[in-house]
Design an enzyme around this catalytic site. Structure first.
Site, short mmCIF file in Angstrom:
data_model
loop_
_atom_site.label_atom_id
_atom_site.label_comp_id
_atom_site.label_asym_id
_atom_site.label_seq_id
_atom_site.Cartn_x
_atom_site.Cartn_y
_atom_site.Cartn_z
N HIS A 151 -6.25 7.67 11.95
CA HIS A 151 -5.89 6.24 11.87
C HIS A 151 -4.45 6.03 11.42
O HIS A 151 -4.07 4.93 11.04
CB HIS A 151 -6.84 5.50 10.92
CG HIS A 151 -8.24 5.41 11.47
ND1 HIS A 151 -9.31 5.05 10.69
CD2 HIS A 151 -8.74 5.64 12.71
CE1 HIS A 151 -10.41 5.05 11.44
NE2 HIS A 151 -10.10 5.42 12.66
N CYS B 263 14.90 1.60 12.74
CA CYS B 263 14.77 3.02 13.11
C CYS B 263 16.11 3.73 13.06
O CYS B 263 17.17 3.10 12.98
CB CYS B 263 14.19 3.12 14.53
SG CYS B 263 15.40 2.76 15.82
N ARG C 96 0.84 -1.21 0.00
CA ARG C 96 0.00 0.00 0.00
C ARG C 96 0.88 1.26 0.00
O ARG C 96 0.53 2.27 -0.60
CB ARG C 96 -0.93 -0.01 1.21
CG ARG C 96 -2.01 -1.10 1.14
CD ARG C 96 -2.88 -1.12 2.37
NE ARG C 96 -3.73 0.08 2.45
CZ ARG C 96 -4.35 0.45 3.58
NH1 ARG C 96 -4.17 -0.25 4.69
NH2 ARG C 96 -5.13 1.51 3.60
N GLN D 297 -9.84 9.53 8.10
CA GLN D 297 -9.61 8.14 8.53
C GLN D 297 -8.60 7.50 7.59
O GLN D 297 -8.11 6.40 7.85
CB GLN D 297 -10.91 7.34 8.49
CG GLN D 297 -12.01 7.88 9.40
CD GLN D 297 -13.30 7.15 9.17
OE1 GLN D 297 -13.58 6.11 9.78
NE2 GLN D 297 -14.13 7.68 8.28
N ASN D 298 -8.32 8.18 6.48
CA ASN D 298 -7.45 7.60 5.45
C ASN D 298 -5.99 7.71 5.85
O ASN D 298 -5.58 8.67 6.53
CB ASN D 298 -7.69 8.31 4.11
CG ASN D 298 -9.14 8.18 3.65
OD1 ASN D 298 -9.86 7.29 4.13
ND2 ASN D 298 -9.58 9.07 2.80
N GLU E 286 -23.11 5.54 -1.43
CA GLU E 286 -24.35 4.84 -1.05
C GLU E 286 -24.76 5.30 0.36
O GLU E 286 -23.98 5.96 1.05
CB GLU E 286 -24.10 3.33 -1.03
CG GLU E 286 -23.94 2.72 -2.42
CD GLU E 286 -22.97 1.52 -2.38
OE1 GLU E 286 -22.63 1.04 -3.46
OE2 GLU E 286 -22.54 1.13 -1.29
N1 APR Z 1 -17.57 8.88 -3.60
C1 APR Z 1 -18.17 8.93 -2.38
N2 APR Z 1 -18.27 7.85 -1.56
C2 APR Z 1 -17.74 6.69 -2.00
C3 APR Z 1 -17.11 6.57 -3.26
C4 APR Z 1 -17.03 7.73 -4.07
N3 APR Z 1 -16.45 7.71 -5.29
N4 APR Z 1 -16.70 5.27 -3.41
C5 APR Z 1 -17.08 4.63 -2.29
N5 APR Z 1 -17.70 5.47 -1.44
C6 APR Z 1 -18.25 5.20 -0.12
C7 APR Z 1 -18.87 3.83 0.00
O1 APR Z 1 -20.26 3.88 -0.33
C8 APR Z 1 -18.67 3.52 1.50
O2 APR Z 1 -19.79 3.96 2.26
O3 APR Z 1 -17.17 5.21 0.79
C9 APR Z 1 -17.45 4.36 1.88
C10 APR Z 1 -16.20 3.53 2.17
O4 APR Z 1 -16.47 2.78 3.33
P1 APR Z 1 -15.32 1.88 3.94
O5 APR Z 1 -14.69 1.06 2.87
O6 APR Z 1 -15.90 1.21 5.15
O7 APR Z 1 -14.20 2.93 4.40
P2 APR Z 1 -14.20 3.84 5.70
O8 APR Z 1 -15.59 4.22 6.10
O9 APR Z 1 -13.22 4.92 5.46
O10 APR Z 1 -13.60 2.84 6.82
C11 APR Z 1 -13.31 3.40 8.07
O11 APR Z 1 -12.37 1.33 8.79
O12 APR Z 1 -11.15 -0.46 8.19
C12 APR Z 1 -11.10 0.70 8.91
O13 APR Z 1 -9.23 2.00 9.40
C13 APR Z 1 -10.07 1.62 8.35
O14 APR Z 1 -10.19 4.01 8.14
C14 APR Z 1 -10.88 2.80 7.86
C15 APR Z 1 -12.14 2.71 8.68
#
Ligand code: APR
Length: 241
Positions: free
Chosen positions: A109, A139, A60, A91-92, A207
């Site tokens: 995170h 390190c 990654r 969260q990214n 969604e």
């Molecule tokens: N535009 C807007 N929303 C989008 C798009 C897009 N192009 N593509 C996907 N999504 C939305 C999806 O519908 C979903 O609801 O982004 C969301 C991604 O959800 P997750 O994959 O669960 O990611 P996230 O909510 O950031 O996860 C939170 O969980 O696994 C841990 O630490 C990790 O930071 C992460 C945390």
């Protein structure tokens, strides 16, 4: 919305980086489908099989050089210029917000660009080509170099900067969430916290996420299309007053 008079806090999730080509976690084909969390994103996984965890994060980290910020990232950096005060929480763990021009990003995170000394707990940026190889990295902070771990908040660990995050949300006017499924706390509960302080809450998501009912205003669709349009509308409204 007269954004030049507003304190704005934004929380982003994996969805904002999806249009840059970075996989989300829980969508079809998401990261957790291929790599169950228990195998690559917990302290126990790191103890049990450090090579597996290290390989997951090194791939990654290497991918960061292959992707670019998308229009949603740039829309937020434009919003930051016009808002009275702007505070970005993500969260990214990618660096796309910074590369779109936002200087202060709170990575609750952790960050792929950083590695953390297992002995001292100190984090250092390590993105040179030699840092991205499959061997473990060591390190520069200890007399006898200690092994570095990914500087990522794994499941079961404390998210970062929570005191600052709660303080900022408590005193802001608008809280905007972009691209998050509302699965993971405390991030998913921040909208609920904001509502206790009469903050206007806005959601932009592809969604309907688990916590969409909590928001005053929702926009469903891709962030790369919706966010630039919304930010331009808000800027126009501000200049008309
Ligand atoms: N535009 C807007 N929303 C989008 C798009 C897009 N192009 N593509 C996907 N999504 C939305 C999806 O519908 C979903 O609801 O982004 C969301 C991604 O959800 P997750 O994959 O669960 O990611 P996230 O909510 O950031 O996860 C939170 O969980 O696994 C841990 O630490 C990790 O930071 C992460 C945390």
């Amino acid at each position: 919305m007269k954004i030049n008079q507003l304190n704005i806090v934004v929380l982003t999730g994996a969805g904002i980086s999806a249009e840059s080509g970075l996989r989300t976690f829980r969508d079809n084909g998401g990261l957790w489908e291929e790599h169950p969390v228990e195998e690559v994103a917990t302290p126990q996984a790191w103890q049990r099989n450090p090579s597996m965890v290290w390989g997951f994060y090194q791939s990654r980290r290497r991918q960061l050089s292959e992707v670019e910020p998308n229009p949603a990232h740039f829309a937020l950096s434009k919003l930051a210029e016009y808002a009275k005060d702007f505070f970005l929480i993500t969260q990214n763990v990618d660096d796309l917000h910074e590369r779109s021009g936002i200087m202060d990003v709170v990575h609750m995170h952790g960050q792929l660009r950083m590695l953390r000394c297992e002995l001292s707990g100190k984090s250092e940026e390590r993105m040179e080509p030699s840092d991205l190889e499959s061997d473990f990295q060591f390190c520069t902070c200890c007399e006898t170099a200690s092994r570095l771990r990914p500087d990522i908040v794994w499941f079961g660990e404390q998210p970062m900067n929570m005191v600052e995050i709660y303080n900022k949300i408590e005193t802001c006017d608008v809280f905007i969430v972009v691209g998050s499924s509302g699965h993971v706390y405390p991030a998913a509960g921040l909208v609920n916290f904001a509502k206790q302080f009469n903050v206007q809450t806005i959601l932009i998501n592809l969604e309907e996420p688990l916590n969409s009912f909590m928001f005053d205003e929702t926009h469903f669709g891709s962030a790369g299309k919706i966010l630039p349009k919304l930010v331009n509308e808000w800027i126009e409204q501000s200049s008309l007053c």
